[in-house]
Design an enzyme around this catalytic site. Structure first.
Site, PDB file in Angstrom:
ATOM      1  CB  THR A 432      -0.926  -0.004   1.231  1.00  0.00           C
ATOM      2  OG1 THR A 432      -1.586  -1.265   1.299  1.00  0.00           O
ATOM      3  CG2 THR A 432      -1.956   1.100   1.158  1.00  0.00           C
ATOM      4  CB  ALA A 684      10.319 -12.208   2.021  1.00  0.00           C
TER       5      ALA A 684
END
Length: 979
Positions: A432, A684
């Site tokens: 975002t 990740a």
């Protein structure tokens, strides 16, 4: 061509500097003695409609004694000037060579030769697209459209019959390639007085040049009559004469007042053949006549007896040769404009307007309320050429890697990484923030910017976390397409991964059940009486030191060595994958069917984005590099301890075929219409967690030197950012300018001792009410993450992603403590509720930080032993006291080192919910021992990845997955429930 044109061309050829080879896009027309078409007044055609009749060889004359030598001098001057301009352009752009395309309907090969010789002399490439004389309007338009989209072509001219010169045909031409100046746009700019912004008719310019320089006429105040010209030629002549101060009249041959107009004129320009019923005596003695038509003095006109009647006579050949030279001049101008367009410029990018609502609607409602631009329009706005994109639907496109070659001399923009503090299970909004930042930069500060995001896995989308398109008024649209399938890249990875997995077990089965000879005969079969090795088999022979290419010449020992990989099943590290969270595939048994002849083994599935092929996609920089990386992927060891690769299994070419489209980045857009690349999606925590190198490299070229590329690394800075620096930056050679570190009051309260945060469970009051102490205590995690970024020498800007429950006191405290910890700046952001406008302060802070010199450095030297590299990350980044290797991990490290892989960077597979290996340890854990349970090698991707603790590579579904809320309206086909 006429007897007089051949000597002119011979004079113009320059033997001292031979031109480069011509690049032909189509087969040239065959020589013909027939009279092919060439339009006349309705459109000037390629060279103003030149056609001398057989046996005719008139000469130019003037009262001042001027000769054709003057005309030849003008032509030579134009060509030499064009040649010099092109030379200067090519000094800075050595690979640049403009191409003129001529679409010809008919057999006018003499004209073809003239154009070709002039183009060669100037240093241009030329191509003729030759169509039959009876070609239809639709066929002409089809060829024009092809040349419009061919980026090798910088200029386009038409040599077609007059009846085909319709507005429909002419205005299909791209104005920027219309070197004859026949389109309405070019003519409109000329009439408006913007001649420097358009292409002017070469024939009309040739008329002016010849009158002024060859005849020596001062056009100011002269009465000009243009007779028989039509369309673009008539308009261009009138406009240019008026610019010279002439009083210009235009007339057709059948005009009733033609005789009186001819009597009044000082200069007469003939734009089409003179009807026989019009006598030459209508033209006053001493009048200068310029002929753009081929039969003014033919046969019945009396030939030479009439030439002395005129004050000056310029025949059509003079106009033709000079017009051809001026067209070359326009071509060079077109090339110069094209090069200018390739250079950095501020995008002319109309952004989409937002109308934020309060309360903020759901993400999917916001996404659906905004109508995205057509993706081809967006591509053009950011400088992509039409043949550099492959459109998927209305709002997605793949971008071809050829753009990197085109922009290779373009300076890169600024490179910004968005990372975060250790997150809650809900996520803290890095995507975002990334979207809000680029919306602020481009839509509100008018700065070129590109967001580069990972493609989300469908595992979390249907599991716990939901989509990854950003949120609120800072998201990628359409968000359904972003989160579901996109363009199929993850499916391609799944197919390629599982093809390789199938090849491994199949090879073991066949080696276990066949003799050397039978196995060899099947691997190198006799096809149509011929037995030969495939290309990849020849590569394996070379690797084995067998320098033979004839399958029949191998010895028995060589046959056995070639045919048997002797894979040790206990060393297989290559797993099957699926893009779904499925805990029951974490350990399975394969090969239980009767056809597998008793060969079975324990195996497992990983989530698709954990596949090494995903990591290869994210780290490669070209199709050739990807093929090499895929081929060197190690899937197991043989029984002597040597690595077995995809190349050894013979599957590399097939993997590359499956991945050939996936390598192209996907272009989408934000809610405010700014560009986004969505490409590659490694997790990740179990992979390196960054979007593709290729997306970043293309974006850095497209934004230009003053622009910004903002990319995001997964999870906290200790995970995604560390891998971005130590793995991705090593692979790409790119140097980051700024780190944006995302924090939330919610996460800081958790790290300060707040209650546990669980997905799907309402937050406790500590998170929805002001609690300064929890925030202050939790800022230790923010301070630690700032310190981690500083290890790499990159300035840090903290972006506090503000929620509606955050108070001013909490916001001010976080920003103050962040600056004390060494952040360049700390800025509250409100993009979720109002879009890019809410991140303008962040954008300004990032611009200022990027203006400072980055002192980027890697954390460790890859030449260090594997154990020392792991220890460095554990101690310097995580804060561990030391590491502890399991016997299996130590054995793997020893094996990989012995196999020559010890100099690769490290990719830690660790929980993202804590700096340590224990997810419940929040804040900044200290004095812990980091356990390394296993070590794997991604040789194709180029890293070693240790597994920390009990890290799983296949997530599971929670009690209430997101799929309970996802549905489809079967009438509107709209997706519901995505967030």
């Amino acid at each position: 061509m006429g007897k007089r044109l051949l000597p002119v061309l011979c004079q113009l050829r320059h033997p001292l500097q031979p031109p480069g080879p011509l690049r032909r896009l189509r087969v040239p027309c065959r020589a013909s003695s027939g009279g092919g078409g060439g339009g006349s007044g309705g459109g000037e055609g390629l060279l103003g409609q030149r056609r001398l009749q057989n046996g005719q060889a008139p000469s130019s004359c003037s009262p001042g004694g001027r000769t054709p030598a003057m005309r030849d001098s003008i032509v030579r001057e134009v060509i030499q000037s064009s040649k010099e301009v092109l030379r200067l352009l090519q000094e800075k752009n050595p690979a640049f060579k403009p191409v003129l395309a001529i679409i010809q309907a008919g057999d006018d090969n003499l004209m073809q030769e003239m154009n070709q010789n002039l183009a060669e002399e100037a240093g241009l490439n030329i191509t003729h697209i030759c169509l039959p004389p009876d070609s239809s309007e639709a066929e002409i338009i089809d060829e024009i459209l092809k040349m419009n989209e061919d980026t090798r072509v910088h200029g386009l001219a038409l040599q077609i019959s007059e009846n085909l010169f319709s507005n429909k045909v002419l205005n299909v031409l791209k104005p920027e390639k219309d070197v004859d100046g026949v389109t309405d746009i070019n003519l409109g700019k000329l009439v408006r007085g913007d001649a420097h912004e358009c292409f002017v008719s070469p024939v009309a310019k040739a008329v002016i040049e010849l009158l002024e320089k060859s005849v020596g006429v001062n056009l100011d105040g002269k009465k000009i009559l243009v007779v028989g010209a039509h369309g673009s030629l008539e308009a261009a002549l009138q406009c240019l004469f008026q610019r010279k101060g002439s009083m210009t009249m235009s007339s057709q041959w059948k005009t009733p007042q033609l005789q009186s107009k001819l009597h009044e004129a000082d200069i007469v320009v003939l734009g089409s053949p003179k009807p026989e019923e019009i006598p030459l005596t209508w033209i006053q003695p001493g009048t200068t006549v310029l002929n753009c038509s081929h039969d003014f003095l033919s046969g019945k006109a009396g030939g030479g007896s009439q030439r002395g009647h005129f004050g000056g006579l310029i025949q059509e050949d003079d106009v033709s040769v000079l017009a051809a030279a001026l067209r070359i001049q326009n071509m060079v101008s077109s090339g110069r404009r094209w090069l200018r367009e390739q250079q950095h410029r501020r995008w002319r990018l109309p952004c989409l307007k937002l109308q934020p609502l309060c309360p903020v609607p759901s993400d999917i409602e916001i996404s659906r309320a905004q109508t995205p631009k057509a993706v081809d329009v967006l591509a053009k706005e950011i400088g992509l050429l039409s043949d550099e994109i492959e459109i998927y639907g209305k709002s997605k496109a793949k971008v071809r890697l050829s753009v990197l070659e085109r922009l290779k001399d373009q300076a890169d923009g600024k490179y910004v990484l968005v990372a975060g503090i250790t997150p809650t299970p809900l996520g803290e909004g890095k995507s975002t923030v990334t979207i809000g930042l680029v919306q602020a930069l481009t839509a509100h500060l008018n700065v070129n910017s590109f967001a580069c995001l990972r493609q989300p896995s469908q595992g979390p989308t249907f599991g716990v976390k939901g989509g990854a398109a950003g949120g609120g008024y800072a998201q990628v649209i359409p968000m359904e397409e972003f989160n579901l399938h996109l363009t199929g890249d993850i499916h391609a990875i799944t197919a390629a991964n599982n093809l390789l997995a199938a090849a491994i077990d199949t090879r073991i089965l066949h080696e276990n059940t066949q003799t050397d000879k039978a196995l060899y005969n099947r691997l190198v079969p006799l096809v149509n009486g011929v037995r030969e090795f495939s290309e990849i088999q020849l590569a394996r022979l070379k690797k084995l030191g067998i320098n033979k290419t004839d399958p029949s010449t191998l010895t028995e020992e060589e046959v056995s060595t070639f045919a048997r990989l002797n894979i040790d099943p206990s060393t297989i590290t290559w797993q099957r994958v699926l893009d779904t969270n499925d805990r029951f595939l974490r350990k399975i048994t394969i090969g239980q069917g009767n056809a597998e002849k008793g060969y079975s083994r324990q195996a497992q599935f990983d989530i698709a984005v954990a596949s090494e092929i995903m990591a290869v996609l994210a780290l490669t920089d070209s199709l050739a590099d990807m093929k090499v990386r895929l081929g060197r992927m190690v899937v197991a060891s043989d029984k002597s301890g040597q690595p077995v690769t995809a190349d050894d299994l013979g599957v590399t070419g097939a993997l590359t075929v499956l991945m050939k489209d996936a390598i192209k980045p996907n272009l989408m857009q934000t809610l405010e219409g700014t560009p986004v690349f969505v490409h590659a999606g490694p997790f990740a925590n179990i992979a390196h967690g960054n979007s593709s190198v290729l997306a970043d490299k293309i974006a850095l070229k497209l934004v230009g030197e003053e622009g910004f590329v903002v990319t995001e690394a997964g999870f906290g800075a200790d995970i995604g950012m560390e891998k971005f620096f130590n793995i991705k930056c090593r692979a790409s050679g790119l140097v980051p300018d700024v780190v944006v570190l995302v924090a939330t009051v919610r996460a800081l309260k958790m790290h300060g001792g707040g209650p546990s945060v669980t997905a799907g469970v309402p937050l406790k009051k500590e998170y929805t009410e002001e609690n300064i102490q929890l925030v202050a205590d939790g800022c230790c995690n923010l301070q630690k993450q700032i310190q981690i970024a500083q290890l790499f020498g990159v300035p840090v800007v903290v972006a506090l992603n503000v929620f509606k429950t955050d108070t001013r006191a909490e916001i001010d405290l976080v920003c103050e403590l962040a600056k004390r910890a060494g952040a360049f700046d700390a800025v509250p952001c409100y993009h979720w509720s109002i879009g890019g406008k809410g991140s303008v302060d962040l954008a300004r802070a990032v611009r200022e930080a990027a203006s400072k010199r980055s002192r980027f450095q890697f954390l460790y030297d890859v030449q260090l032993p594997v154990v020392e590299k792991i220890r460095t990350i554990a101690q310097a980044v995580y804060g561990a006291k030391d590491i502890e290797l399991s016997p299996e991990a130590q054995a793997k490290i020893d094996r990989y080192t012995q196999q020559g892989f010890g100099n690769l960077p490290i990719c830690m597979a660790k929980t993202h919910l804590s700096l340590s290996h224990q997810p419940d340890k929040k804040g900044v854990p200290r004095d812990f021992i980091l356990p390394i349970s296993d070590v794997r090698a991604s040789i194709g991707a180029g890293f070693i990845y240790p597994l920390v603790g009990t890290m799983s590579t296949m997530p599971g579904l929670p009690t209430r997955p997101c799929f309970y809320d996802i549905d489809l309206d079967t009438e509107t086909e709209q997706v519901k429930g995505l967030f």
